[in-house]
Design a protein around this motif. Structure first.
Motif, short mmCIF file in Angstrom:
data_model
loop_
_atom_site.label_atom_id
_atom_site.label_comp_id
_atom_site.label_asym_id
_atom_site.label_seq_id
_atom_site.Cartn_x
_atom_site.Cartn_y
_atom_site.Cartn_z
N ILE A 46 80.05 43.59 -27.27
CA ILE A 46 79.60 42.78 -26.14
C ILE A 46 80.05 43.45 -24.84
CG2 ILE A 46 79.72 40.53 -25.02
CD1 ILE A 46 80.33 39.32 -27.75
N ASN A 47 79.08 43.78 -24.00
CA ASN A 47 79.39 44.40 -22.71
C ASN A 47 79.83 43.33 -21.70
OD1 ASN A 47 78.68 47.05 -23.52
ND2 ASN A 47 76.51 46.56 -23.24
N TYR A 48 80.77 43.72 -20.84
CA TYR A 48 81.17 42.82 -19.74
C TYR A 48 81.72 43.68 -18.61
CZ TYR A 48 86.02 43.39 -21.31
OH TYR A 48 87.25 43.91 -21.65
N ILE A 49 81.71 43.09 -17.42
CA ILE A 49 82.21 43.79 -16.22
C ILE A 49 83.54 43.14 -15.81
CG2 ILE A 49 81.77 44.32 -13.80
CD1 ILE A 49 78.78 44.27 -14.45
N LEU A 50 84.58 43.94 -15.76
CA LEU A 50 85.91 43.45 -15.39
C LEU A 50 86.19 43.79 -13.93
CD1 LEU A 50 88.60 42.16 -16.30
CD2 LEU A 50 89.40 44.47 -16.85
N ILE A 51 86.44 42.75 -13.13
CA ILE A 51 86.79 42.91 -11.71
C ILE A 51 88.27 42.55 -11.57
CG2 ILE A 51 86.26 42.24 -9.34
CD1 ILE A 51 83.90 43.51 -10.68
N ARG A 52 89.05 43.48 -11.10
CA ARG A 52 90.49 43.23 -10.99
C ARG A 52 90.95 43.45 -9.54
NH1 ARG A 52 92.23 46.34 -14.86
NH2 ARG A 52 92.61 44.73 -16.41
N PRO A 53 91.12 42.36 -8.74
CA PRO A 53 91.68 42.51 -7.39
C PRO A 53 93.13 42.96 -7.48
CG PRO A 53 90.63 40.36 -7.68
CD PRO A 53 90.77 40.97 -9.04
N LYS A 54 93.52 43.86 -6.59
CA LYS A 54 94.90 44.38 -6.62
C LYS A 54 95.80 43.69 -5.60
CE LYS A 54 93.73 48.91 -8.52
NZ LYS A 54 93.89 50.38 -8.40
N HIS A 55 95.28 42.65 -4.94
CA HIS A 55 96.09 41.90 -3.99
C HIS A 55 96.49 40.58 -4.60
CE1 HIS A 55 95.13 44.08 0.03
NE2 HIS A 55 95.26 44.91 -0.97
N SER A 56 97.59 40.00 -4.09
CA SER A 56 98.10 38.76 -4.66
C SER A 56 97.43 37.53 -4.08
CB SER A 56 99.61 38.67 -4.42
OG SER A 56 99.89 38.67 -3.03
N SER A 57 96.59 37.68 -3.07
CA SER A 57 95.94 36.53 -2.46
C SER A 57 94.51 36.90 -2.05
CB SER A 57 96.73 36.05 -1.23
OG SER A 57 96.85 37.09 -0.28
N LEU A 58 93.66 35.90 -2.09
CA LEU A 58 92.28 36.05 -1.62
C LEU A 58 92.03 34.99 -0.56
CD1 LEU A 58 90.25 36.71 -4.91
CD2 LEU A 58 90.83 38.34 -3.11
N TYR A 59 91.89 35.45 0.69
CA TYR A 59 91.67 34.53 1.79
C TYR A 59 90.27 34.71 2.34
CZ TYR A 59 96.70 33.69 1.64
OH TYR A 59 97.96 33.35 1.24
N PHE A 60 89.92 33.88 3.33
CA PHE A 60 88.54 33.80 3.80
C PHE A 60 87.94 35.12 4.27
CE2 PHE A 60 91.10 32.94 7.55
CZ PHE A 60 90.44 33.60 8.56
N PRO A 61 88.71 36.05 4.90
CA PRO A 61 88.04 37.29 5.32
C PRO A 61 87.57 38.14 4.14
CG PRO A 61 90.18 37.04 6.42
CD PRO A 61 90.14 36.07 5.30
N ALA A 62 88.13 37.88 2.94
CA ALA A 62 87.84 38.75 1.81
C ALA A 62 86.71 38.24 0.92
CB ALA A 62 89.11 38.91 0.96
N VAL A 63 86.21 37.01 1.19
CA VAL A 63 85.23 36.41 0.28
C VAL A 63 83.97 37.26 0.19
CG1 VAL A 63 83.80 34.40 -0.16
CG2 VAL A 63 86.13 34.11 0.68
N GLU A 64 83.39 37.59 1.32
CA GLU A 64 82.15 38.35 1.32
C GLU A 64 82.35 39.74 0.71
OE1 GLU A 64 79.14 37.32 1.90
OE2 GLU A 64 79.98 35.33 2.25
N TRP A 65 83.54 40.31 0.92
CA TRP A 65 83.85 41.61 0.34
C TRP A 65 83.85 41.54 -1.20
CZ3 TRP A 65 84.09 46.55 1.71
CH2 TRP A 65 84.82 47.45 0.93
N VAL A 66 84.46 40.49 -1.74
CA VAL A 66 84.49 40.33 -3.20
C VAL A 66 83.08 40.07 -3.74
CG1 VAL A 66 85.38 38.90 -5.08
CG2 VAL A 66 86.88 39.52 -3.18
N ARG A 67 82.34 39.21 -3.06
CA ARG A 67 80.96 38.93 -3.49
C ARG A 67 80.11 40.21 -3.45
NH1 ARG A 67 78.96 33.55 -0.42
NH2 ARG A 67 77.09 34.07 -1.59
N SER A 68 80.29 40.99 -2.40
CA SER A 68 79.54 42.24 -2.30
C SER A 68 79.95 43.21 -3.40
CB SER A 68 79.77 42.88 -0.92
OG SER A 68 79.16 44.13 -0.83
N GLY A 69 81.24 43.25 -3.71
CA GLY A 69 81.72 44.14 -4.76
C GLY A 69 81.15 43.77 -6.12
N ILE A 70 81.06 42.47 -6.40
CA ILE A 70 80.50 42.03 -7.68
C ILE A 70 79.01 42.34 -7.74
CG2 ILE A 70 80.01 39.99 -9.09
CD1 ILE A 70 82.68 38.84 -8.17
#
Length: 584
Positions: free
Chosen positions: A470-494
């Protein structure tokens, strides 16, 4: 609470008197005198650097020792004038008449009040915003500025020292034809002697002298000479200047001039003064105008003073010291000093090191230093007028050249080149436009990097396959927190990951993520809906309970979770079956 407890709470230094023995008194006396022999020439030199008459450096040297002995917590710390605060004070003391002392004393009072406010609000942690590279850039730039500001005194040129690096260098090079040979020779020899005496304490006698008593005697003599080198050089050059100028019609050296003897008057700082404009006209300034002139220095100077004092306390007393208590001691040293004509003061690293090496046992050693300074004001002040300015400039230059920290550049270049930029910005801008602006720009650059890292977290993207294919995509953030400036960045990365690797279940590894804010949680909710429309399941793996609660409360969505990597395959198989059924 008993009366004794109240006394200890108001004056923590009283605890040092408990069990204070004769041996403690002797050790503190020796250390106090040793530090006093260091602070006397430095105080005179730093007052000149600040654009004030020399006696103001001695006024600033005795109050802090007494106050800190009652309120401080680190026995090695000595409070008094420093080159850095003298440089920052000099920006406001060049308006003529009696405005120089008025501005310096008012700045001392305001600094103490700001520091006291920081202590009450427990804002000592603000100094943590100043990173090591910024601190190194700032201290190195101030060392360069202080050193170049003393070139006029070293070369025997007329005019004030100033705190503007570019204008000072332009003035020095433009007047090289007026260099006085006597001052230049005396200053150069003084610097050479001071640097040699500084190295004298590193001389080892092992194997050269057989007698243990002789070794101790010689080592002690070497230590005294190396430690009191500033006082020794000033004394020798003063005797030379006195004997030379008495025998000759014209003195080959520019002397310090008359130093006012006696103790400073106990008086309230002036809240108005008179200055001279460019045309030589007297202009009265009220309190509001004086505050306007002091400007950013009223905040930046106290922060720099706190930064230095806390750093010295931690270096000698360890991390167990209370920053709030140190803030109170420093603030009261400035507030009380302002009523005794003091310029701004803080802990001195060089004198604290001398205090430590002298075997001080309690902060009461500062009281002995203060007594020595007061005796000098009362008895020796008439003789200070024979001190050559070149010798005082040599004392300052030989002290500040060791503030330039070249050794930090190489490890920073190897480990974190990004951190060199804030330090370089601080250094260059401090030289170009002033130390206050340089420090603010350096801190701003550091904060900008922190914000950028929070807004653009590093995402590790991998397309993996379970043992059952079964194929899957693993996304692993390397920061300990995800705040509002990073939301669009994470969505874009996915989205980019799905475009690159094709449609497959997305697993967001939250094992290193410890915090979400409301905006980020809502953004994750929108992302989950978008992926659901595209028949792409989104899983949270190893998410803490707090994160799951925040996501649930913010979005009303039950995010499918995977408790551990061991459960990954079975949950992905169930998900694949359910999505296949839903598509049919």
């Amino acid at each position: 609470m008993t009366l004794r407890d109240w006394g200890y709470r108001l004056l923590p230094g009283l605890k040092w008197l408990q069990g204070y023995t004769g041996q403690d008194a002797v050790a503190d006396l020796i250390a106090g005198i040793t530090v006093g022999l260091t602070v006397l020439p430095q105080g005179l030199a730093y007052a000149t650097l600040a654009g004030l008459e020399p006696q103001y450096g001695l006024y600033s040297a005795f109050v802090g020792g007494i106050v800190y002995a009652m309120l401080g917590s680190c026995r090695q710390v000595t409070i008094g004038p420093t080159a850095l605060l003298a440089l920052m004070t000099s920006r406001h003391t060049g308006f003529g008449l009696g405005s120089g002392p008025a501005y310096a004393i008012l700045l001392c009072l305001i600094s103490g009040i700001v520091e006291l406010g920081m202590a009450v609000l427990k804002l000592g942690a603000l100094v943590d915003l100043i990173s090591l590279p910024v601190t190194v850039g700032f201290t190195s730039a101030t060392a360069v500025i202080i050193g170049t500001s003393q070139l006029k005194g070293l070369l025997g040129l007329k005019g004030g020292s100033g705190s503007d690096f570019i204008n000072t260098m332009r003035s020095v090079f433009g007047n090289l034809h007026q260099v006085r040979r006597g001052d230049f020779t005396l200053g150069l020899v003084s610097i050479t002697v001071l640097l040699l005496l500084r190295k004298l304490k590193d001389v080892k006698l092992d194997g050269r002298v057989r007698s243990l008593r002789a070794q101790q005697l010689i080592s002690g003599t070497i230590w005294v000479i190396a430690t009191g080198r500033n006082a020794l050089v000033v004394l020798v050059t003063s005797v030379l200047a006195y004997s030379t100028c008495k025998q000759m019609d014209s003195c080959p050296y520019i002397l310090t001039g008359k130093v006012k003897s006696g103790l400073p008057k106990l008086a309230v700082p002036k809240f108005e003064t008179t200055i001279l404009d460019k045309n030589g006209t007297e202009i009265s300034q009220n309190f509001e105008q004086m505050l306007s002139e002091l400007g950013p220095s009223m905040l930046i100077l106290p922060i720099i003073a706190v930064l230095g004092n806390v750093a010295i306390s931690k270096a000698f007393g360890g991390a167990g010291l209370s920053p709030t208590r140190e803030l109170v001691a420093l603030s009261m040293s400035n507030i009380c000093g302002a009523f005794c004509s003091s310029m701004p003061v803080t802990g001195s690293f060089s004198r604290s090191a001398v205090n430590h090496a002298s075997g001080v046992r309690t902060p009461i050693g500062g009281c002995y230093t203060s007594v020595l300074v007061l005796l000098a004001l009362g008895l020796l002040a008439p003789y200070f007028q024979y001190i050559p300015k070149a010798a005082l400039s040599a004392v300052i230059i030989s002290a500040v050249i060791f503030m330039i920290e070249f050794e930090v550049i190489r490890p920073l270049w190897r480990c974190s080149r990004r951190e060199l930029l804030p330090g370089a910005i601080t250094f260059v801008m401090s030289l170009a436009v002033g130390v206050e602006i340089g420090l603010l720009l350096g801190v701003g650059a550091d904060v900008a990097f922190l914000v950028y890292r929070a807004a653009r977290p590093v995402l590790s993207v991998s397309k993996l396959q379970t043992t059952n294919g079964i194929n899957y995509i693993l996304i692993r953030p390397k920061h300990s927190s995800l705040y509002f400036p990073a939301v669009e960045w994470v969505r874009s990365g996915i989205s980019k990951a799905l475009t690159t690797h094709g449609t497959a279940p997305v697993v967001l590894d939250c094992s290193h993520v410890h915090d979400f804010d409301f905006t980020a949680a809502r953004g994750m909710g929108s992302l989950q809906k978008e992926l659901a429309k595209a028949n792409v399941p989104l899983f949270l793996m190893s998410a803490q309970k707090d994160i799951s609660v925040i996501l649930k409360e913010s979005t009303n969505i039950d995010f499918p979770t995977i408790d551990s990597p061991d459960d990954l395959e079975s949950i992905l198989e169930q998900s694949e079956t359910s999505f296949a059924c839903s598509s049919v």
